[in-house]
Design a protein around this motif. Structure first.
Motif, PDB file in Angstrom:
ATOM      1  N   GLN A 197      58.511  95.863  53.185  1.00 47.38           N
ATOM      2  CA  GLN A 197      57.365  95.340  52.440  1.00 47.38           C
ATOM      3  C   GLN A 197      57.066  93.868  52.767  1.00 47.38           C
ATOM      4  O   GLN A 197      56.006  93.354  52.376  1.00 47.38           O
ATOM      5  N   ILE A 198      57.955  93.182  53.463  1.00 48.80           N
ATOM      6  CA  ILE A 198      57.730  91.774  53.799  1.00 48.80           C
ATOM      7  C   ILE A 198      56.640  91.691  54.869  1.00 48.80           C
ATOM      8  O   ILE A 198      56.790  92.247  55.958  1.00 48.80           O
ATOM      9  N   PRO A 199      55.552  90.986  54.599  1.00 43.90           N
ATOM     10  CA  PRO A 199      54.470  90.899  55.594  1.00 43.90           C
ATOM     11  C   PRO A 199      54.873  90.046  56.794  1.00 43.90           C
ATOM     12  O   PRO A 199      55.675  89.108  56.666  1.00 43.90           O
ATOM     13  N   TYR A 200      54.292  90.357  57.957  1.00 45.57           N
ATOM     14  CA  TYR A 200      54.635  89.621  59.174  1.00 45.57           C
ATOM     15  C   TYR A 200      54.201  88.164  59.078  1.00 45.57           C
ATOM     16  O   TYR A 200      54.694  87.320  59.833  1.00 45.57           O
ATOM     17  N   SER A 201      53.290  87.846  58.179  1.00 47.50           N
ATOM     18  CA  SER A 201      52.834  86.465  58.035  1.00 47.50           C
ATOM     19  C   SER A 201      53.950  85.538  57.557  1.00 47.50           C
ATOM     20  O   SER A 201      53.824  84.316  57.653  1.00 47.50           O
ATOM     21  N   CYS A 202      55.031  86.129  57.017  1.00 50.85           N
ATOM     22  CA  CYS A 202      56.169  85.323  56.571  1.00 50.85           C
ATOM     23  C   CYS A 202      57.093  84.941  57.722  1.00 50.85           C
ATOM     24  O   CYS A 202      58.018  84.144  57.538  1.00 50.85           O
ATOM     25  N   VAL A 203      56.848  85.527  58.886  1.00 48.66           N
ATOM     26  CA  VAL A 203      57.754  85.361  60.031  1.00 48.66           C
ATOM     27  C   VAL A 203      57.037  84.596  61.138  1.00 48.66           C
ATOM     28  O   VAL A 203      55.818  84.675  61.297  1.00 48.66           O
ATOM     29  N   ASP A 204      57.804  83.858  61.927  1.00 49.12           N
ATOM     30  CA  ASP A 204      57.255  83.179  63.106  1.00 49.12           C
ATOM     31  C   ASP A 204      56.557  84.212  63.983  1.00 49.12           C
ATOM     32  O   ASP A 204      57.156  85.239  64.329  1.00 49.12           O
ATOM     33  N   PRO A 205      55.280  83.979  64.344  1.00 46.61           N
ATOM     34  CA  PRO A 205      54.552  84.962  65.164  1.00 46.61           C
ATOM     35  C   PRO A 205      55.297  85.349  66.436  1.00 46.61           C
ATOM     36  O   PRO A 205      55.193  86.505  66.883  1.00 46.61           O
ATOM     37  N   ASP A 206      56.022  84.416  67.032  1.00 47.49           N
ATOM     38  CA  ASP A 206      56.752  84.730  68.256  1.00 47.49           C
ATOM     39  C   ASP A 206      57.942  85.651  68.002  1.00 47.49           C
ATOM     40  O   ASP A 206      58.514  86.214  68.955  1.00 47.49           O
ATOM     41  N   LYS A 207      58.333  85.801  66.741  1.00 48.72           N
ATOM     42  CA  LYS A 207      59.484  86.631  66.401  1.00 48.72           C
ATOM     43  C   LYS A 207      59.083  87.890  65.623  1.00 48.72           C
ATOM     44  O   LYS A 207      59.951  88.612  65.136  1.00 48.72           O
TER      45      LYS A 207
ATOM     46  N   MET B 274      64.932  85.553  58.864  1.00 51.24           N
ATOM     47  CA  MET B 274      63.777  85.343  59.735  1.00 51.24           C
ATOM     48  C   MET B 274      62.539  84.936  58.943  1.00 51.24           C
ATOM     49  O   MET B 274      61.527  84.546  59.524  1.00 51.24           O
ATOM     50  N   VAL B 275      62.606  85.011  57.621  1.00 46.16           N
ATOM     51  CA  VAL B 275      61.491  84.563  56.772  1.00 46.16           C
ATOM     52  C   VAL B 275      61.433  83.039  56.815  1.00 46.16           C
ATOM     53  O   VAL B 275      62.417  82.364  56.508  1.00 46.16           O
ATOM     54  N   GLU B 276      60.263  82.496  57.207  1.00 47.70           N
ATOM     55  CA  GLU B 276      60.129  81.051  57.356  1.00 47.70           C
ATOM     56  C   GLU B 276      58.947  80.469  56.594  1.00 47.70           C
ATOM     57  O   GLU B 276      59.009  79.336  56.124  1.00 47.70           O
ATOM     58  N   TYR B 277      57.858  81.213  56.486  1.00 48.37           N
ATOM     59  CA  TYR B 277      56.600  80.616  56.056  1.00 48.37           C
ATOM     60  C   TYR B 277      56.177  80.991  54.647  1.00 48.37           C
ATOM     61  O   TYR B 277      55.027  80.783  54.263  1.00 48.37           O
ATOM     62  N   SER B 278      57.077  81.510  53.855  1.00 48.20           N
ATOM     63  CA  SER B 278      56.733  81.830  52.471  1.00 48.20           C
ATOM     64  C   SER B 278      58.011  82.079  51.700  1.00 48.20           C
ATOM     65  O   SER B 278      59.055  82.416  52.273  1.00 48.20           O
ATOM     66  N   GLN B 279      57.926  81.870  50.393  1.00 49.39           N
ATOM     67  CA  GLN B 279      59.021  82.282  49.529  1.00 49.39           C
ATOM     68  C   GLN B 279      58.882  83.783  49.267  1.00 49.39           C
ATOM     69  O   GLN B 279      57.777  84.270  49.016  1.00 49.39           O
ATOM     70  N   VAL B 280      59.996  84.493  49.319  1.00 46.45           N
ATOM     71  CA  VAL B 280      60.003  85.939  49.079  1.00 46.45           C
ATOM     72  C   VAL B 280      60.946  86.239  47.917  1.00 46.45           C
ATOM     73  O   VAL B 280      62.080  85.746  47.899  1.00 46.45           O
ATOM     74  N   VAL B 281      60.448  87.008  46.973  1.00 49.70           N
ATOM     75  CA  VAL B 281      61.272  87.446  45.847  1.00 49.70           C
ATOM     76  C   VAL B 281      61.400  88.962  45.921  1.00 49.70           C
ATOM     77  O   VAL B 281      60.387  89.680  45.940  1.00 49.70           O
ATOM     78  N   MET B 282      62.623  89.442  45.961  1.00 50.59           N
ATOM     79  CA  MET B 282      62.902  90.882  45.999  1.00 50.59           C
ATOM     80  C   MET B 282      63.266  91.347  44.595  1.00 50.59           C
ATOM     81  O   MET B 282      64.269  90.887  44.029  1.00 50.59           O
ATOM     82  N   VAL B 283      62.470  92.238  44.043  1.00 53.77           N
ATOM     83  CA  VAL B 283      62.671  92.733  42.683  1.00 53.77           C
ATOM     84  C   VAL B 283      63.300  94.119  42.728  1.00 53.77           C
ATOM     85  O   VAL B 283      62.763  95.027  43.379  1.00 53.77           O
ATOM     86  N   ILE B 284      64.426  94.283  42.050  1.00 52.80           N
ATOM     87  CA  ILE B 284      65.121  95.573  41.994  1.00 52.80           C
ATOM     88  C   ILE B 284      65.232  95.988  40.532  1.00 52.80           C
ATOM     89  O   ILE B 284      66.004  95.394  39.765  1.00 52.80           O
ATOM     90  N   ASP B 285      64.489  96.998  40.137  1.00 52.21           N
ATOM     91  CA  ASP B 285      64.491  97.471  38.753  1.00 52.21           C
ATOM     92  C   ASP B 285      65.492  98.613  38.575  1.00 52.21           C
ATOM     93  O   ASP B 285      65.849  99.295  39.541  1.00 52.21           O
ATOM     94  N   GLU B 286      65.953  98.798  37.357  1.00 49.31           N
ATOM     95  CA  GLU B 286      66.873  99.879  36.973  1.00 49.31           C
ATOM     96  C   GLU B 286      68.154  99.873  37.804  1.00 49.31           C
ATOM     97  O   GLU B 286      68.659 100.919  38.210  1.00 49.31           O
ATOM     98  N   PHE B 287      68.672  98.691  38.020  1.00 52.57           N
ATOM     99  CA  PHE B 287      69.912  98.567  38.790  1.00 52.57           C
ATOM    100  C   PHE B 287      71.072  99.292  38.110  1.00 52.57           C
ATOM    101  O   PHE B 287      71.992  99.768  38.779  1.00 52.57           O
TER     102      PHE B 287
END
Length: 487
Positions: free
Chosen positions: A199-209, A235-248
């Protein structure tokens, strides 16, 4: 891609409305308030003689096994012209087919109530999250500004998923990328984390990678390890990413739980722009910390304690404004006491009570409507939890002594507490000098014993025990009142 009415082969607004109306036309109208059968508790009648030690006990139990409070209370649900299979003028769904206009559908009063209370869905907007301002501020501050992970702990129905959704909504508005998943009993670490990474968009990653990122995600399979997962997340560089896990708390695989704990630790150690927010019960939070005690510095616990009475009343007020159905003070008092601070139960009980009031043509929920709504709510729950319903039936019927004692025990088990024994002693003082094991055993399989203490197998169950006791008391009161009137 958004629907474009000018694009060939797409659905525009007109087509969507027509499709919706065709779907509604295929629905047969049904009654929400069919009269309850004599087995009004939603479980099979039993012969208590199998468990009794004497014929005298059998006779007493047989007499206890025949009450019909739900049936009598539900009679009010038919008063006032509720919709039947044929429909009732003024209350039925409006399905008209004028020759020159086609199908026209208008929502009934019952439809408006369902929509207003929305008991089957968690809140999605901040305005709908009542009584959780402090928890929301703690969560936002910990994750977005302190760069901590977070664990939302609480009982089922306490609003954990609603808090997660509103948090995600606000975080997204702040430019944070939020990805979500939910756990099941058989959840494995590899499959769970693969779903989040995808679900992590490619915009969060260096285009060359970007191509490398994609290939690593595709290669991450069921056997993926926490180290591999964190290597990809790095490899995430250009945004903060929050991973939500429900009903753990539903995850039964100990290895999967340990791997998630290890992932939390690795992410924190590497100071990645990635955080994780988990939701589950308090025992699951303890498991996470036991796996890596140092996580106490990196994980903020947010407790969804029972809501204050003012928050539940505010919830009723907003639902009333949307549905056009208000509540009498007596009805509010009954429903607030029975919901025990649970927003889910407050919505469910309030919705069913409002439907009863609308069915008799009233815009105000009376106390009698509230009791009938509780009866319908209990019957729905009992139909999918027959084993626990049987246990509760026996408790309220007096098989194990005074039912009030067990109701207080159930309240203690769901209330905020430092320890289970302290909570039980405060609720029932006479237990202070003796063991509570015998009392807890009366709940049978409805309780599950963990290292943290006893918890209900179904976290939503205690409120239905309270509802059942309230229904029984009201049934008895009406029965005596009727007998006195006859005399």
């Amino acid at each position: 891609m958004r629907p474009d009415s000018n694009r060939p082969g797409s659905f525009g607004r007109k087509e969507l409305v027509m499709a919706k109306n065709r779907w509604f036309a295929s629905l047969g109208s049904r009654s929400r308030h069919e009269e309850l059968e004599p087995d009004d508790y939603g479980c099979e009648q039993e012969d208590p003689g199998e468990d009794s030690a004497s014929g005298e006990e059998n006779a007493e139990t047989d007499e206890l096994d025949q009450p019909e409070p739900c049936k009598e209370l539900a009679d009010g649900a038919k008063a006032g012209g509720l919709v039947t299979e044929q429909g009732t003028e003024g209350e039925s769904r409006s399905l008209q087919v004028p020759e020159d206009q086609g199908l026209v559908w208008e929502p009934s009063a019952e439809d408006m109530i369902y929509s207003a209370f929305d008991a089957s869905q968690p809140a999605n907007q901040p305005v709908d999250l009542r009584g959780r301002d402090n928890e929301l501020r703690t969560l936002l501050g910990a994750v977005l500004y302190r760069r901590n992970h977070a664990f939302i702990a609480g009982l089922r129905g306490s609003g954990k998923t609603s808090l997660l959704r509103v948090f995600g909504h606000l975080a997204d508005r702040d430019g944070v990328v939020v990805v979500n998943t939910s756990c099941a009993k058989d959840t494995q670490f590899g499959a769970l984390f693969r779903e989040l990474l995808e679900q992590i968009p490619y915009s969060c990653v260096d285009p060359d990678k970007a191509d490398l990122f994609e290939s690593r995600v595709e290669a991450f399979g069921r056997d993926g390890t926490p180290l591999q997962a964190v290597t990809i997340a790095a490899m995430v560089e250009y945004s903060q990413v929050v991973m939500v896990i429900d009903e753990f708390d539903r995850v039964q695989c100990e290895e999967a739980r340990a791997d998630i704990a290890a992932t939390l630790k690795l992410i924190s150690d590497r100071r990645l722009p990635v955080r994780m927010v988990l939701a589950g019960d308090e025992a699951s939070f303890v498991d996470i910390i036991d796996s890596h005690p140092s996580l106490l510095r990196h994980v903020t616990q947010v407790l969804t304690k029972p809501l204050e009475e003012s928050a539940i009343l505010s919830l009723f007020d907003i639902c009333s404004s949307r549905s056009g159905i208000s509540f009498s003070d007596e009805a509010k008092d009954l429903l607030v006491r029975t919901a025990m601070g649970s927003p889910y139960h407050a919505r469910l009980f309030g919705m069913n009570a409002a439907i009863v009031a609308a069915g008799r043509g009233s815009k105000v929920v009376s106390e009698k409507d509230a009791y009938t709504g509780l009866a319908h709510s209990y019957q729905e729950w009992a139909s999918i939890n027959p084993d626990d319903a049987t246990v509760f039936r026996r408790i309220v019927d007096g098989w194990h002594g005074n039912p009030a004692r067990f109701v207080e025990l159930s309240k203690a088990l769901v209330s905020p507490k430092g320890s289970m024994s302290d909570a039980l002693e405060n609720a029932v003082p006479e237990l202070r000098d003796r063991e509570v094991t015998e009392e807890l055993d009366a709940f049978g399989g409805a309780l599950v014993h963990t290292k943290e203490g006893a918890v209900f197998r179904d976290g939503t169950a205690p409120q239905f025990l309270v509802a059942l006791q309230a229904i029984g008391r009201e049934h008895t009161r009406r029965k005596y009142a009727s007998e006195e009137a006859d005399v």
